[in-house]
Write a protein that holds these residues in place. Structure first.
Motif, PDB file in Angstrom:
ATOM      1  N   LEU C 423       0.851  -1.191   0.000  1.00 60.03           N
ATOM      2  CA  LEU C 423       0.000   0.000   0.000  1.00 60.03           C
ATOM      3  C   LEU C 423       0.882   1.235   0.000  1.00 60.03           C
ATOM      4  O   LEU C 423       1.901   1.283   0.691  1.00 60.03           O
ATOM      5  N   ALA C 424       0.466   2.265  -0.751  1.00 61.94           N
ATOM      6  CA  ALA C 424       1.191   3.534  -0.721  1.00 61.94           C
ATOM      7  C   ALA C 424       1.037   4.128   0.674  1.00 61.94           C
ATOM      8  O   ALA C 424       0.016   3.925   1.329  1.00 61.94           O
ATOM      9  N   PRO C 425       2.078   4.847   1.118  1.00 55.49           N
ATOM     10  CA  PRO C 425       1.979   5.414   2.467  1.00 55.49           C
ATOM     11  C   PRO C 425       0.828   6.422   2.590  1.00 55.49           C
ATOM     12  O   PRO C 425       0.193   6.511   3.624  1.00 55.49           O
ATOM     13  N   LYS C 426       0.601   7.185   1.521  1.00 56.30           N
ATOM     14  CA  LYS C 426      -0.440   8.212   1.595  1.00 56.30           C
ATOM     15  C   LYS C 426      -1.728   7.727   0.965  1.00 56.30           C
ATOM     16  O   LYS C 426      -1.736   7.090  -0.082  1.00 56.30           O
ATOM     17  N   LEU C 427      -2.816   8.125   1.589  1.00 58.06           N
ATOM     18  CA  LEU C 427      -4.140   7.723   1.147  1.00 58.06           C
ATOM     19  C   LEU C 427      -4.411   8.141  -0.302  1.00 58.06           C
ATOM     20  O   LEU C 427      -4.988   7.380  -1.073  1.00 58.06           O
ATOM     21  N   GLU C 428      -3.946   9.344  -0.678  1.00 57.83           N
ATOM     22  CA  GLU C 428      -4.225   9.844  -2.030  1.00 57.83           C
ATOM     23  C   GLU C 428      -3.653   8.909  -3.092  1.00 57.83           C
ATOM     24  O   GLU C 428      -4.156   8.840  -4.206  1.00 57.83           O
ATOM     25  N   ASN C 429      -2.554   8.261  -2.729  1.00 57.68           N
ATOM     26  CA  ASN C 429      -1.874   7.440  -3.735  1.00 57.68           C
ATOM     27  C   ASN C 429      -2.356   5.992  -3.755  1.00 57.68           C
ATOM     28  O   ASN C 429      -1.819   5.167  -4.477  1.00 57.68           O
ATOM     29  N   ARG C 430      -3.319   5.674  -2.890  1.00 59.49           N
ATOM     30  CA  ARG C 430      -3.822   4.300  -2.901  1.00 59.49           C
ATOM     31  C   ARG C 430      -4.949   4.179  -3.918  1.00 59.49           C
ATOM     32  O   ARG C 430      -5.660   5.147  -4.186  1.00 59.49           O
ATOM     33  N   GLY C 431      -5.115   2.987  -4.435  1.00 58.53           N
ATOM     34  CA  GLY C 431      -6.179   2.779  -5.403  1.00 58.53           C
ATOM     35  C   GLY C 431      -7.540   2.762  -4.732  1.00 58.53           C
ATOM     36  O   GLY C 431      -7.650   2.500  -3.531  1.00 58.53           O
ATOM     37  N   ASP C 432      -8.583   3.051  -5.502  1.00 58.00           N
ATOM     38  CA  ASP C 432      -9.937   3.054  -4.953  1.00 58.00           C
ATOM     39  C   ASP C 432     -10.276   1.713  -4.308  1.00 58.00           C
ATOM     40  O   ASP C 432     -10.921   1.650  -3.262  1.00 58.00           O
ATOM     41  N   ASP C 433      -9.829   0.618  -4.945  1.00 58.56           N
ATOM     42  CA  ASP C 433     -10.109  -0.705  -4.406  1.00 58.56           C
ATOM     43  C   ASP C 433      -9.433  -0.902  -3.056  1.00 58.56           C
ATOM     44  O   ASP C 433      -9.978  -1.541  -2.164  1.00 58.56           O
ATOM     45  N   GLN C 434      -8.225  -0.373  -2.954  1.00 58.93           N
ATOM     46  CA  GLN C 434      -7.489  -0.514  -1.697  1.00 58.93           C
ATOM     47  C   GLN C 434      -8.139   0.308  -0.595  1.00 58.93           C
ATOM     48  O   GLN C 434      -8.188  -0.093   0.561  1.00 58.93           O
TER      49      GLN C 434
END
Lengths: 292, 296, 682
Positions: C423-434
């Motif tokens: 998972l990317a550390p920042k929420l903005e960089n995570r995928g919608d599914d994640q």
């Protein structure tokens, strides 16, 4: 509440009145608010329909009858070129009641936008903007207006813009601190966990919750806008002759009070006083309704 | 602890610097429209350094250095403001305290609504009404603030009463309101409950436990009122034909006497910054939480 | 101390009725309340929020809020009629015979006066001044076990920790040797180990001093440990009273019976059965009550219960005098369950973890010093499994949850893997599914639900964004979801504020489940709720898990609750995992000395008095953690310099059970044997 409901009368698990209805209810119960509202509505009515009731043309001079003390013909006397003071007072709210609300509207819109942005994004932008706004607030409105009017010349638009922009930082400050408090609440985190855009979070999630402080601040600012417009007119930087505006009338007549012509200024002064107090009583009521 | 105190003060210094800076921006915007456009910083620095050395430039109208005018006017304004302040701070606080102690009783209503009403009236309106009452009808007080030459302290004070009253009224409601809400909060607090339940006499509870905590916020607010006070001075000094900094700025603006105008406004900025600094200092002295920080 | 002959009873309330005036109407809070506290007796008053407990305390000291009024009855304090006292006599009574300690000591002490002055002013009332008063104050602080009183006297309240503040408040309350001490939730809000210390202190002081005690609490276990007799308050009425042990072991009012069943006790776990619940809601303040106040929620109630107010039946036997306000007191314990206990067997968790966390760190800057909120946390979580996170304030449990969700970015280096993907550390960089796969139920629904939006909008928006639904599909799923958290259509049109706390939390749960999450973080989801509501929420969470095969990360300070729901427990202290392992092993031991202390600190209803372990001192600051093992400053089992110099590794003691301690596992087993035996679930 549970899988097996026991036999019982319908549960009162939903409170009937919505929060907004509660606020309206307590507004209508507030004597302060109702008195204030009545005064304001009276002057609004005068501004709209006053000319039909005024016994004389507020702009018509009558040099022979100049500076006549109050009498049966002229209830509030006449001014130095013989205009009927009563008629002028009745319609004198017209300019101030257009300029002040427009200035307040401008201040509210600009201040809310600024406050939302700085409060939501925080960081360096916020620091810089906040400092500048803070410094701006240190300068009295009268002086800002003085400078702007020297630079731009006098017009109603200038007055609206000057007052609007000098009040915007004050509203921005209120909005910003409200946004900062809201931002800490978990529903903002919940919005982020739905990947909502910043605009959605600001305007759909946060904005509805900070309407109460914005409304309160706006009503209070309206009072101060009237204060400021009247003062600027009095200083000669606001509404220009031959308007029957109250502040302007006092400005052109107060030089003579040493001579005992009190009626040329007193009624205008009382009119301003009543309007300002009315707006503030209403504001106080709004404040009380939201903070009960 | 010293570190924390040190953190509070630089913040104020920043504000102190920014105050005049913002003034300059406003002034600069003005210069721009008049075509007197030079690089902002250069102009700013040369002007500021001159100002610090006591050189405020030369007046366009009087053809003589600005400094004596400004200093003279500032002195006069300070006298007027001092009279208003000395009266309003204790009376305003007292009013707020009395209102809070009589919460929701008639006395509270009178002070609160009365205070609210006089606070929001423009100074020239209260000024006119007061002049009519005390100057024209009763003839108790002079309607102009210009006292005779070489008037003594008490004569000057006598001339300053009427002009200072509108300022007093505007500030009274504001201070009383702050003091009242501070008092209500303190009276409702758990520590006041503790003090009462200790069996302390009511007087001791109020004097020792309530007042100090209640009035802390009021002190900072009083300082921020300096800005409004100066705005009020412009109006009052014009109305009463008084040679203060307000009327100096007003005249300078009408006559487009820019060196005079700029110096006047910068002076006001400095006065404001100093007042804020004093308030922050007072606040931190009175509030142990800021003075001592936390041990944890 | 003034009267030579003491009245027989320290406190007597007779038919006390109190109302609050709200929106022009008087609303009854206390209804004909009578109770008596003997000299030297400790009486516990329990009840859920809004039942009027605190009003009793405030009425006794005549400190009701401005809109409160005593509408009837009498209060007699040490033989004095409190209602008839004039201002001066009332002041004297407060100074000499009654004292009060309440929740939130940080607010109870005056922030701008030094501790010493706040104490000496009490002695000055009695004419003791100067050095003599200072000496008395020092003695008093010694008495409440505060070390170095002279230095504490020089401090301001904000410079003391919560536990210390409450000790000072107790010292102030006892300074004049009152005959009556009222304790209103004195330890609510304190950390478990601190709470245990304060409760011990109160128990010890009881031995030393003569004061009678009125102990008010929502926590049945605390009252059961502290009091001789207990009264159960419901809707401002006393419904049951008697010796503490008897009432809690053999309750005779359906409300008491139901309340006790709501608590996860004796190591009860979700796979052993659901908790019982209490249907319906507490009557609101000022509700008109015809008949028995509890009738609407009671399965035993008949027509008589709904129309006629039951009297307080006296049911005294050899165990003491007791009362119950129930027509059916003889069969109260036969109250049918409101929620069936049976559970479907949960599917066995799959072997492949859904979440894998390795080397997660979070460092904040606090006044220029690094604050390590989370240090080197590694763990994994399997589908359908619950990981309980336990720890006191400053342990980093909430920060850890926020790191997982991406609300706060972790320090560089650590990894979070969801279903095998980093998972990317920042929420903005995570995928919608994640993002939709990992959701949270916050502690406070008032903060978590946007108060401007209707329930329909709140859940609908989540379905739209997380499940990507529109139109009729959204509408259908919304109805399903609403039903699965046991809300009804009636609840959809309203705003959160119009619902009770438990219903709001259901809305929050529905929202978290909108996108069929793999993991739901539950951050103290029941700590703001009353016991009866808590049980329903815990059942709901357990049901949803069994149905959806979702994993939980469950954060709570309540060990009973954690134990009920968790398969695996991680114990955190100053940002570090001190112990992690299968729930039963962690609870039954051998465990880390900190876990041991934490378990020992929890007040239990079924108290079988064992050797209690109490921790000294305060939780150290995370900006300046102790060297070596961070727990060594408070560890009762510290073995020597190695603890101060070297941080022990988190070593696997048993398969899947790791402990961060220098003491070998076998040695821990030997040391903890007696205590461990007592906490094994029945």
């Amino acid at each position: 509440m549970s899988a097996v409901q026991t036999a019982s009368p319908p549960q009162e698990d939903v409170r009937r009145r919505s929060p907004m209805a509660e606020v309206l209810f307590s507004l209508l119960r507030s004597r302060t608010f109702l008195v204030g509202l009545a005064i304001v509505l009276f002057w609004v009515a005068c501004a709209l329909f006053g000319e039909h009731f005024a016994p004389y043309d507020p702009l018509a001079d009558d040099i022979i009858n100049a500076l006549a003390p109050p009498s049966r013909e002229h209830w509030f006397g006449t001014d130095q070129i013989g205009r009927d003071v009563f008629s002028r007072v009745i319609v004198g709210s017209r300019d101030i009641l257009t300029v002040a609300p427009l200035a307040t509207l401008l201040a509210t819109v600009a201040g809310t936008a600024l406050g939302l942005l700085t409060g939501y994004f925080r960081g360096i932008v916020d620091d810089v903007v906040s400092r500048i706004l803070e410094a701006f607030m240190a300068i009295p409105v009268v002086i800002v207006a003085l400078l702007a009017i020297v630079a731009l010349g006098t017009s109603k638009t200038t007055v609206i813009v000057v007052i609007g922009l000098s009040f915007a930082p004050i509203i921005a400050r209120t909005v910003r601190s409200a946004v900062l408090a809201e931002r800490e609440l978990d529903y903002v985190a919940a919005a982020q966990l739905r990947h909502e855009s910043a605009l959605h979070t600001m305007f759909v999630e946060i904005l509805p919750n900070i309407i109460p402080p914005i409304l309160v601040e706006t009503t209070v600012r309206l009072g101060y806008a009237i204060f400021a417009v009247a003062t600027l007119s009095f200083m000669g930087f606001g509404i220009q002759p031959p308007s029957p505006d109250w502040g302007l009338s006092i400005s052109s007549n107060y030089g003579m009070i040493g001579g005992g012509f009190w009626w040329t200024v007193l009624f205008d002064a009382l009119a301003i006083a009543s309007l300002v107090i009315g707006v503030n009583l209403a504001a106080d009521g709004v404040h009380g309704a939201f903070n009960d | 602890m010293v570190f924390l105190g040190g953190q509070v003060l630089p913040g104020n210094v920043g504000r102190a610097i920014l105050g005049p800076f913002a003034d300059q921006r406003a002034v600069d915007a003005l210069n721009h429209t008049l075509g007197v456009d030079r690089p902002l910083l250069t102009q700013y620095w040369s002007w500021i350094s001159n100002f610090v050395q006591g050189d405020m430039g030369t007046s366009y109208i009087f053809r003589s250095p600005v400094a004596p005018f400004v200093i003279d006017a500032l002195g006069n304004s300070m006298k007027l403001a001092a009279v208003a302040f000395v009266l309003v701070v204790p009376i305003g606080i007292l009013g707020g305290v009395i209102a809070a102690l009589n919460l929701n009783r008639p006395l509270d209503r009178i002070i609160s609504l009365g205070g609210l009403s006089v606070t929001v009236l423009p100074e020239f309106v209260t000024g006119i009404i007061l002049i009519l009452i005390f100057g024209v009808w009763l003839r108790w007080l002079p309607i102009s603030a210009a006292w005779p030459k070489d008037a003594g302290f008490f004569i000057q004070l006598y001339y300053l009463i009427l002009p200072s009253l509108p300022l007093f009224l505007v500030l009274f409601g504001y201070i009383a309101r702050m003091a009242r809400s501070g008092m209500i909060e303190a009276l409702d607090s758990d520590y006041t409950r503790t003090a009462v339940l200790k069996g302390l006499p009511w007087r001791t509870v109020i004097w020792r436990h309530v007042l100090r905590n209640a009035l802390l916020p009021t002190i900072t607010v009083i300082a921020t009122q300096t800005g409004y006070l100066i705005g009020g001075l412009v109006v009052i000094e014009t109305l009463f034909r008084y040679q203060g900094i307000g009327s100096l700025i007003f005249t300078a603006a009408r006559g487009k006497d820019f060196p005079m105008l700029e110096s006047g406004i910068l002076t006001i900025g400095i006065v404001y910054a100093v007042a804020t600094l004093i308030a922050d200092f007072l606040y931190s002295v009175l509030n142990p939480r800021i003075r001592l920080g936390s041990d944890q | 101390m003034t009267e030579p002959a003491k009245a027989k009873n320290a406190l007597e309330l007779k038919d006390l009725s109190v109302a609050y005036r709200v929106a022009g109407r008087n609303r009854a809070v206390l209804r004909n309340l009578s109770l008596t506290i003997g000299q030297g007796e400790a009486y516990g008053l329990v009840g859920e929020s809004g039942c009027g407990k605190s009003t009793v305390a405030l009425t006794v000291v005549r400190y009701l809020p401005r809109n409160g009024l005593i509408s009837g009855g009498a209060i007699s304090l040490d033989g004095q009629d409190v209602m008839k006292l004039d201002a001066e006599a009332l002041r004297r009574a407060r100074a000499e015979s009654v004292s009060m300690v309440y929740q939130d000591p940080g607010k109870a002490l005056n922030p701008s006066i030094r501790i010493g002055r706040q104490l000496t002013e009490i002695f000055e009332l009695g004419g003791i001044t100067g050095q003599a008063a200072t000496d008395r104050a020092v003695a008093m602080l010694n008495r409440v076990r505060i070390s170095d009183p002279p230095s504490v006297m020089q401090r301001y309240p904000h410079q003391l920790s919560g536990g210390m503040q409450q000790r000072v408040a107790i010292a102030m309350a006892l300074a004049n040797d009152p005959s009556m001490l009222i304790l209103d939730e004195p330890t609510t809000g304190l950390d478990a180990t601190v709470e245990a210390e304060v409760l011990d202190l109160i128990a010890q002081l009881r031995q030393e001093l003569s004061a009678s005690i009125l102990f008010i609490s929502h926590n049945l276990a605390v009252v059961s440990n502290m009091c001789d007799r207990v009264g159960v308050l419901y809707a401002g009425m006393l419904v049951e009273e008697g010796p503490t042990e008897v009432v809690f072991n053999d309750p005779r009012h359906p409300y008491t019976v139901a309340l006790l069943r709501c608590l996860p006790r004796g190591g009860q776990r979700k796979d052993q059965g659901r908790l019982d619940t209490i249907p319906g809601f507490l009557p609101g303040i000022g509700a008109t009550i015809k008949g028995c106040a509890f009738a609407d929620r009671c399965a035993l109630a008949d027509d008589r219960c709904r129309t006629e107010l039951p009297p307080l039946y006296e049911l005294s036997d050899e165990r003491g005098k007791r009362l119950s306000r129930c027509f059916h007191h003889d069969k109260a314990q036969a109250l049918p369950r409101a929620t069936p206990a049976d559970v479907a067997p949960a599917p066995k968790p799959a072997a492949v973890p859904v979440l894998r966390v390795a080397g997660l760190n979070k460092t904040y800057a606090s006044h220029g010093h690094p604050l390590r909120a989370v240090k080197d946390v590694s763990l994994d979580l399997r589908p359908g499994e619950t990981l309980g996170l336990v720890g006191e304030s400053g342990s980093g449990k909430t920060t850890f949850a926020r790191l997982l969700l991406g609300l706060v970015p972790p320090d560089a280096g650590g990894t979070i893997e969801l279903e095998g993907k980093a998972l990317a550390p920042k929420l903005e960089n995570r995928g919608d599914d994640q993002v939709k796969a990992m959701q949270i139920v916050f502690q406070n629904p008032d903060s978590a639900l946007n108060r401007s939006h209707s329930i329909r909008h709140l859940i609908g928006r989540a379905l739209k964004r997380l499940a990507g639904l529109r139109g009729a599909a959204l509408e259908a799923r919304l109805n399903d979801l609403v039903r699965s958290v046991r809300l009804t259509d009636r609840h959809l049109a309203v705003k959160p504020r119009q619902l009770s706390g438990g219903l709001k939390q259901r809305v929050a749960i529905a929202r978290a489940f909108a996108g069929d999450p793999r993991i739901v973080v539950c951050d103290e989801p029941t700590s703001a709720l009353d016991v009866s509501v808590q049980a329903a929420i815990l059942n709901l969470l357990a049901d949803l898990q069994a149905k959806e095969d979702v994993s939980y990360i469950f954060i709570s300070h309540d060990l009973g609750v954690v134990r009920y729901l968790s398969d695996k427990i991680a114990v955190l202290y100053l940002g570090r995992i001190m112990e992690i392992g299968p729930s039963e092993e962690v609870f039954s031991g051998p465990h880390h000395p900190y876990t041991e202390a934490l378990l020992s600190a929890v007040p239990k209803l079924d108290q079988t008095e064992t050797a209690r372990i109490r921790l000294d001192g305060e939780i150290p600051s995370a900006t300046n953690p102790p060297s070596g093992c961070v727990f060594h400053t408070r560890c009762p089992r510290k073995i020597g310099p190695i603890c101060e110099q070297q941080e022990p590794p988190l070593a696997e003691a048993q398969p899947g059970h790791s402990i961060r301690c220098h003491i070998p596992y076998a040695e821990l087993r030997r040391l903890q044997k007696p205590a461990a035996a007592a906490t094994v679930p029945a």
